[in-house]
Design an enzyme around this catalytic site. Structure first.
Site, PDB file in Angstrom:
ATOM      1  N   TYR A   4      -9.543   9.549 -15.253  1.00  0.00           N
ATOM      2  CA  TYR A   4      -8.048   9.982 -14.924  1.00  0.00           C
ATOM      3  C   TYR A   4      -7.128   8.735 -15.330  1.00  0.00           C
ATOM      4  CZ  TYR A   4      -4.193  10.441 -11.804  1.00  0.00           C
ATOM      5  OH  TYR A   4      -3.063  10.522 -11.373  1.00  0.00           O
TER       6      TYR A   4
ATOM      7  N   CYS B  79      -3.085  -1.534 -10.336  1.00  0.00           N
ATOM      8  CA  CYS B  79      -2.274  -2.496 -11.032  1.00  0.00           C
ATOM      9  C   CYS B  79      -2.870  -2.563 -12.423  1.00  0.00           C
ATOM     10  CB  CYS B  79      -2.582  -3.903 -10.367  1.00  0.00           C
ATOM     11  SG  CYS B  79      -2.060  -4.029  -8.701  1.00  0.00           S
TER      12      CYS B  79
ATOM     13  N   GLY C 267       0.697   1.260 -13.130  1.00  0.00           N
ATOM     14  CA  GLY C 267       1.754   0.710 -11.826  1.00  0.00           C
ATOM     15  C   GLY C 267       3.133   0.717 -12.309  1.00  0.00           C
TER      16      GLY C 267
ATOM     17  N   ASN D   5      -5.838  -7.334 -10.172  1.00  0.00           N
ATOM     18  CA  ASN D   5      -6.039  -5.840 -10.106  1.00  0.00           C
ATOM     19  C   ASN D   5      -7.230  -5.529  -9.236  1.00  0.00           C
ATOM     20  OD1 ASN D   5      -6.067  -2.977 -10.630  1.00  0.00           O
ATOM     21  ND2 ASN D   5      -7.358  -3.402 -12.450  1.00  0.00           N
ATOM     22  N   GLY D   6      -6.737  -4.454  -8.021  1.00  0.00           N
ATOM     23  CA  GLY D   6      -8.137  -4.255  -7.296  1.00  0.00           C
ATOM     24  C   GLY D   6      -7.797  -4.153  -5.987  1.00  0.00           C
TER      25      GLY D   6
END
Ligand code: SF4
Length: 462
Positions: free
Chosen positions: A252, A12, A38, A112-113
């Site tokens: 990345y 996310c 996302g 997020n996570g």
């Protein structure tokens, strides 16, 4: 590399703003710049001082907000979310921000996570009478807040945060306040900036550049920030633990124009490539990077070896969503649609192909094949990260351990399977030293669990 064909996906991106008349519009632009984190769903909730209202949907930000929905979202504060679903799966109901209404007021949540104890907490909450609307683990946090008997919302949030284990960067919006929290290990990045008198918060600083905001600082692990009419207030909800920011953000995920915890991503990747060149040089005619995330590392490799960097592979930028999640049988076609070798560049050449990581190995094999079919005489694969041997429990969707090629194969076996003339990965020390985070914490404050199998929260130690 192309996230959607690689089997490595960020879950996310989150964005929030406080104190701006065009809060929803700015959040839209912020989310658009976080789209790489996302692509399955997006949403925005705004607060106008009296109520919360939102819009969300499945698809890209531009698809979800295509019909004037933004115009209906008036308010001075907003939070937004782009989602790649794994924890809890896909589906409209799991698209965030999640909005909860109750007699004592509404709250909207963007996360997020990944909470590693979500299932355990859910079972306990259900036994106590909670009913869940979604299968997302984020909802657990809302129930924990509402179940707390603490006198103020801030205290309720602090108590609820202490039940959570795992990686979380949370934005919580009420009618009159914005709360920002980062887990005590700080697995995911979260930065704060200013836009005139307004405050902005985002998973990545590239969102600040897009909306014209200036970077102020990182949210500290274990910190709870409250923004309301009285200003900004910061306190701790937990003791700081050694930082464990995700190494994959540097390798990345994050955009090259973002700074993660003060380090520019393009520069970090270039340094990874330079270090890789020192650790694993090879005689070749050209260096090429797998677009987009490996280009910076390939430039670094070329610079350090003196071998010219060339555009040996190009990405088709106009592939629609149809190809975002190709099925196994369509994966091969998906790769070809997205990536092409430039035969005029690689034909007759010994090529060093730099990539950021190998997950299953299937994509690397296809790219090596493509380069050979385009006339490359040798293909030497260089990976700007160590072998991924263990799964992630902190918010990155990667393959299961059985699917991770490096979990069960030696470097030589992987070389044979992908059909390269030579293959080398960056060392663990090389990764840490090249990124160069100034930190006394283990691994200079980076999470290295998917490379080492040692998890900072001890939950999954083998
Ligand atoms: S396990 Fe790997 S992907 Fe997951 S947070 Fe740690 S470094 Fe990032």
């Amino acid at each position: 590399m192309l996230a959607e064909i690689k089997g490595l996906n960020e879950e996310c991106g989150i964005f929030g703003i406080w104190g701006h008349t065009e809060a929803a519009q700015i959040t839209y632009y912020g989310l658009h710049s976080l789209q790489h984190r996302g692509q399955e769903g997006a949403g925005i909730v705004v607060a106008d001082g009296e109520s919360l209202k939102g819009h969300k949907g499945l698809g890209l930000v531009t698809e979800v907000f295509s019909n004037g929905e933004l115009q209906k979202l008036n308010g001075m504060a907003a939070i937004g979310h782009v989602r790649y679903s794994t924890a809890g799966g896909g589906g409209y109901e799991n698209v965030q921000p999640l909005l909860f209404r109750s007699q004592s007021g509404s709250i909207a949540l963007a996360h997020n996570g990944n909470l590693v104890n979500a299932t355990e907490l859910k079972i306990r909450l259900e036994q106590q009478g909670s009913i869940f609307q979604t299968t997302s683990d984020t909802e657990v946090f809302a129930h924990l807040i509402r179940r707390s008997m603490a006198p103020t919302l801030k205290e309720q949030i602090k108590i609820a945060l202490n039940y959570l284990e795992g990686a979380f960067a949370f934005l919580l919006l009420t009618e009159t306040e914005l709360y920002i929290a980062l887990d005590p290990n700080g697995f995911r990045p979260l930065s704060i900036g200013r836009l005139g008198n307004a405050y902005v918060v985002a998973s990545e600083t590239c969102a600040f550049d897009v909306v014209g905001a200036t970077y102020e600082r990182e949210v500290e692990p274990g910190e709870l920030i409250i923004i309301n009419a009285e200003g900004v207030h910061s306190e701790r909800f937990a003791e700081k633990r050694p930082r464990s920011i995700c190494s994959m953000e540097y390798i990345y995920f994050a955009r090259p124009d973002s700074n993660v915890d003060g380090i520019n991503i393009h520069t970090a990747r270039k340094n990874l490539g330079k270090r890789l060149a020192l650790e694993a040089p090879v005689e070749a005619d050209i260096v090429t990077g797998v677009p987009d995330s490996s280009i910076s590392a390939a430039i670094g490799y070329a610079e350090a070896t003196g071998i010219p960097y060339e555009l040996g592979l190009i990405k088709n930028r106009y592939v629609g969503r149809t190809f975002i999640q190709p099925s196994q049988s369509l994966r091969e076609q998906g790769v070809k649609m997205k990536l092409s070798p430039v035969s005029g560049v690689v034909a007759g050449k010994r090529v060093v192909m730099v990539d950021d990581s190998i997950v299953r190995g299937t994509t690397s094999k296809r790219i090596v094949n493509m380069l050979r079919e385009a006339g490359a005489t040798e293909v030497h694969v260089r990976i700007s990260s160590p072998p991924i041997t263990h799964p992630c429990f902190y918010g990155i969707d990667m393959s299961t351990r059985e699917e991770l090629i490096a979990a069960s194969h030696s470097v030589e076996e992987i070389r044979q399977l992908i059909g390269a003339d030579s293959l080398a990965f960056l060392s663990l020390e090389g990764l840490i030293e090249a990124i160069g985070r100034p930190s006394d914490s283990p691994w200079c404050g980076q999470c290295m669990s998917c490379f080492t199998g040692k998890y900072p929260l001890n939950t999954f130690q083998e």
